[in-house]
Write a protein that holds these residues in place. Structure first.
Motif, PDB file in Angstrom:
ATOM      1  N   LYS A   1       0.976  -0.995   0.097  1.00 54.87           N
ATOM      2  CA  LYS A   1      -0.288   0.457   0.255  1.00 54.87           C
ATOM      3  C   LYS A   1       0.822   1.019  -0.171  1.00 54.87           C
ATOM      4  CE  LYS A   1      -3.804   2.825   2.589  1.00 54.87           C
ATOM      5  NZ  LYS A   1      -4.587   2.391   3.575  1.00 54.87           N
ATOM      6  N   THR A   2       1.608   1.208   1.180  1.00 55.89           N
ATOM      7  CA  THR A   2       2.798   1.964   0.658  1.00 55.89           C
ATOM      8  C   THR A   2       3.478   2.541  -0.817  1.00 55.89           C
ATOM      9  OG1 THR A   2       3.424   1.999   2.978  1.00 55.89           O
ATOM     10  CG2 THR A   2       4.857   3.269   2.278  1.00 55.89           C
ATOM     11  N   ARG A   3       3.983   1.555  -0.795  1.00 54.03           N
ATOM     12  CA  ARG A   3       4.624   1.459  -2.890  1.00 54.03           C
ATOM     13  C   ARG A   3       3.512   1.754  -3.622  1.00 54.03           C
ATOM     14  NH1 ARG A   3       7.018  -3.432  -2.219  1.00 54.03           N
ATOM     15  NH2 ARG A   3       8.436  -2.541  -1.593  1.00 54.03           N
TER      16      ARG A   3
ATOM     17  N   SER B   1       2.308   9.214  -6.600  1.00 53.42           N
ATOM     18  CA  SER B   1       2.154  10.527  -5.535  1.00 53.42           C
ATOM     19  C   SER B   1       3.825  11.595  -6.926  1.00 53.42           C
ATOM     20  CB  SER B   1       3.138  11.058  -5.083  1.00 53.42           C
ATOM     21  OG  SER B   1       2.187   9.953  -3.673  1.00 53.42           O
ATOM     22  N   ASP B   2       3.400  12.572  -6.950  1.00 51.17           N
ATOM     23  CA  ASP B   2       4.024  13.647  -7.934  1.00 51.17           C
ATOM     24  C   ASP B   2       5.796  13.905  -6.474  1.00 51.17           C
ATOM     25  OD1 ASP B   2       2.483  13.689  -9.841  1.00 51.17           O
ATOM     26  OD2 ASP B   2       1.998  15.497  -8.928  1.00 51.17           O
ATOM     27  N   GLY B   3       5.635  13.371  -5.215  1.00 49.86           N
ATOM     28  CA  GLY B   3       7.101  13.248  -4.161  1.00 49.86           C
ATOM     29  C   GLY B   3       6.627  13.158  -3.347  1.00 49.86           C
ATOM     30  N   VAL B   4       7.477  12.989  -2.480  1.00 46.96           N
ATOM     31  CA  VAL B   4       7.483  12.798  -1.186  1.00 46.96           C
ATOM     32  C   VAL B   4       8.226  14.246  -0.426  1.00 46.96           C
ATOM     33  CG1 VAL B   4       8.075  10.810   0.750  1.00 46.96           C
ATOM     34  CG2 VAL B   4       7.506  10.282  -1.617  1.00 46.96           C
ATOM     35  N   LEU B   5       7.458  14.477   0.367  1.00 54.73           N
ATOM     36  CA  LEU B   5       8.430  15.526   1.312  1.00 54.73           C
ATOM     37  C   LEU B   5       8.242  15.154   3.110  1.00 54.73           C
ATOM     38  CD1 LEU B   5       8.986  18.860   1.891  1.00 54.73           C
ATOM     39  CD2 LEU B   5       6.293  18.640   2.193  1.00 54.73           C
ATOM     40  N   VAL B   6       9.345  14.940   3.326  1.00 57.69           N
ATOM     41  CA  VAL B   6       9.705  13.964   4.948  1.00 57.69           C
ATOM     42  C   VAL B   6      10.203  15.570   5.607  1.00 57.69           C
ATOM     43  CG1 VAL B   6      11.401  12.403   5.967  1.00 57.69           C
ATOM     44  CG2 VAL B   6      10.479  12.542   2.862  1.00 57.69           C
ATOM     45  N   LEU B   7       9.693  15.143   6.341  1.00 54.80           N
ATOM     46  CA  LEU B   7       9.747  15.780   7.596  1.00 54.80           C
ATOM     47  C   LEU B   7      11.147  15.316   8.187  1.00 54.80           C
ATOM     48  CD1 LEU B   7       7.298  18.192   8.386  1.00 54.80           C
ATOM     49  CD2 LEU B   7       8.822  19.161   7.466  1.00 54.80           C
TER      50      LEU B   7
ATOM     51  N   GLN C   1      11.926   4.163   1.759  1.00 53.01           N
ATOM     52  CA  GLN C   1      12.183   3.216   1.002  1.00 53.01           C
ATOM     53  C   GLN C   1      12.123   3.220   0.117  1.00 53.01           C
ATOM     54  OE1 GLN C   1      15.725   1.817   1.491  1.00 53.01           O
ATOM     55  NE2 GLN C   1      15.331   0.748  -0.452  1.00 53.01           N
ATOM     56  N   CYS C   2      10.215   3.097  -0.292  1.00 55.29           N
ATOM     57  CA  CYS C   2       9.212   2.839  -1.049  1.00 55.29           C
ATOM     58  C   CYS C   2       9.332   3.322  -2.026  1.00 55.29           C
ATOM     59  CB  CYS C   2       8.292   2.631  -0.027  1.00 55.29           C
ATOM     60  SG  CYS C   2       7.539   1.003   1.026  1.00 55.29           S
ATOM     61  N   ALA C   3       9.497   4.959  -1.335  1.00 58.76           N
ATOM     62  CA  ALA C   3       9.439   5.958  -2.593  1.00 58.76           C
ATOM     63  C   ALA C   3      10.760   5.972  -3.235  1.00 58.76           C
ATOM     64  CB  ALA C   3       9.833   7.469  -1.521  1.00 58.76           C
ATOM     65  N   LYS C   4      11.456   5.435  -2.428  1.00 58.85           N
ATOM     66  CA  LYS C   4      13.046   5.640  -3.337  1.00 58.85           C
ATOM     67  C   LYS C   4      13.000   4.171  -4.799  1.00 58.85           C
ATOM     68  CE  LYS C   4      17.208   5.834  -1.063  1.00 58.85           C
ATOM     69  NZ  LYS C   4      18.029   5.388   0.407  1.00 58.85           N
ATOM     70  N   GLU C   5      12.132   2.717  -4.529  1.00 60.42           N
ATOM     71  CA  GLU C   5      12.724   1.883  -4.811  1.00 60.42           C
ATOM     72  C   GLU C   5      11.161   2.446  -6.424  1.00 60.42           C
ATOM     73  OE1 GLU C   5      10.515  -0.927  -2.158  1.00 60.42           O
ATOM     74  OE2 GLU C   5      12.340  -1.559  -1.465  1.00 60.42           O
ATOM     75  N   VAL C   6      10.507   2.600  -6.063  1.00 60.83           N
ATOM     76  CA  VAL C   6      10.012   3.417  -7.470  1.00 60.83           C
ATOM     77  C   VAL C   6       9.930   4.382  -7.838  1.00 60.83           C
ATOM     78  CG1 VAL C   6       7.197   2.143  -6.609  1.00 60.83           C
ATOM     79  CG2 VAL C   6       7.912   4.348  -5.726  1.00 60.83           C
ATOM     80  N   ASP C   7      10.970   5.231  -7.243  1.00 63.68           N
ATOM     81  CA  ASP C   7      11.586   6.940  -8.293  1.00 63.68           C
ATOM     82  C   ASP C   7      11.678   7.884  -8.343  1.00 63.68           C
ATOM     83  OD1 ASP C   7      13.825   4.770  -9.256  1.00 63.68           O
ATOM     84  OD2 ASP C   7      13.209   4.117 -10.822  1.00 63.68           O
ATOM     85  N   THR C   8      10.507   7.927  -6.775  1.00 66.23           N
ATOM     86  CA  THR C   8       9.593   9.313  -6.175  1.00 66.23           C
ATOM     87  C   THR C   8      10.177  10.279  -5.875  1.00 66.23           C
ATOM     88  OG1 THR C   8       7.335   8.041  -5.938  1.00 66.23           O
ATOM     89  CG2 THR C   8       7.710   9.886  -5.200  1.00 66.23           C
ATOM     90  N   PRO C   9      10.583  11.167  -6.247  1.00 61.80           N
ATOM     91  CA  PRO C   9      11.294  12.244  -6.069  1.00 61.80           C
ATOM     92  C   PRO C   9      11.400  12.663  -4.577  1.00 61.80           C
ATOM     93  CG  PRO C   9      10.432  13.292  -7.802  1.00 61.80           C
ATOM     94  CD  PRO C   9       9.755  12.402  -7.413  1.00 61.80           C
ATOM     95  N   ILE C  10      12.187  12.836  -3.967  1.00 63.22           N
ATOM     96  CA  ILE C  10      12.145  12.815  -2.023  1.00 63.22           C
ATOM     97  C   ILE C  10      12.362  14.424  -1.854  1.00 63.22           C
ATOM     98  CG2 ILE C  10      12.680  12.003   0.007  1.00 63.22           C
ATOM     99  CD1 ILE C  10      13.095   9.633  -1.701  1.00 63.22           C
ATOM    100  N   LEU C  11      11.776  15.175  -1.282  1.00 64.47           N
ATOM    101  CA  LEU C  11      12.253  16.201  -0.518  1.00 64.47           C
ATOM    102  C   LEU C  11      12.518  16.491   0.731  1.00 64.47           C
ATOM    103  CD1 LEU C  11      12.872  19.435  -0.881  1.00 64.47           C
ATOM    104  CD2 LEU C  11      11.163  19.300  -0.547  1.00 64.47           C
TER     105      LEU C  11
END
Length: 57
Positions: free
Chosen positions: A4-6, A12-18, A34-44
């Motif tokens: 579900k997380t993946r 998503s267009d991107g993931v925002l991490v505080l 880690q899930c965002a990295k695996e599906v190549d979602t940009p992380i800020l």
């Protein structure tokens, strides 16, 4: 839960991490990052506290 997380990260267009001192703890956001990295979602990552310099990648 991880599938579900993946799926959410893939949609998503991107993931925002505080980023704080517990960001990478097992109960923290590490799995979601880690899930965002695996599906190549940009992380800020945004540093939540000036004193903390946790690296998320």
């Amino acid at each position: 839960m991880e599938n579900k997380t993946r799926t959410q990260a893939r949609r998503s267009d991107g993931v925002l991490v505080l980023v704080g001192e517990n960001t990478l703890s097992p109960e923290g956001q590490a799995r979601e990052i880690q899930c965002a990295k695996e599906v190549d979602t940009p992380i800020l990552g945004i540093q939540a506290y000036r004193e903390n310099r946790t690296t998320i990648y």
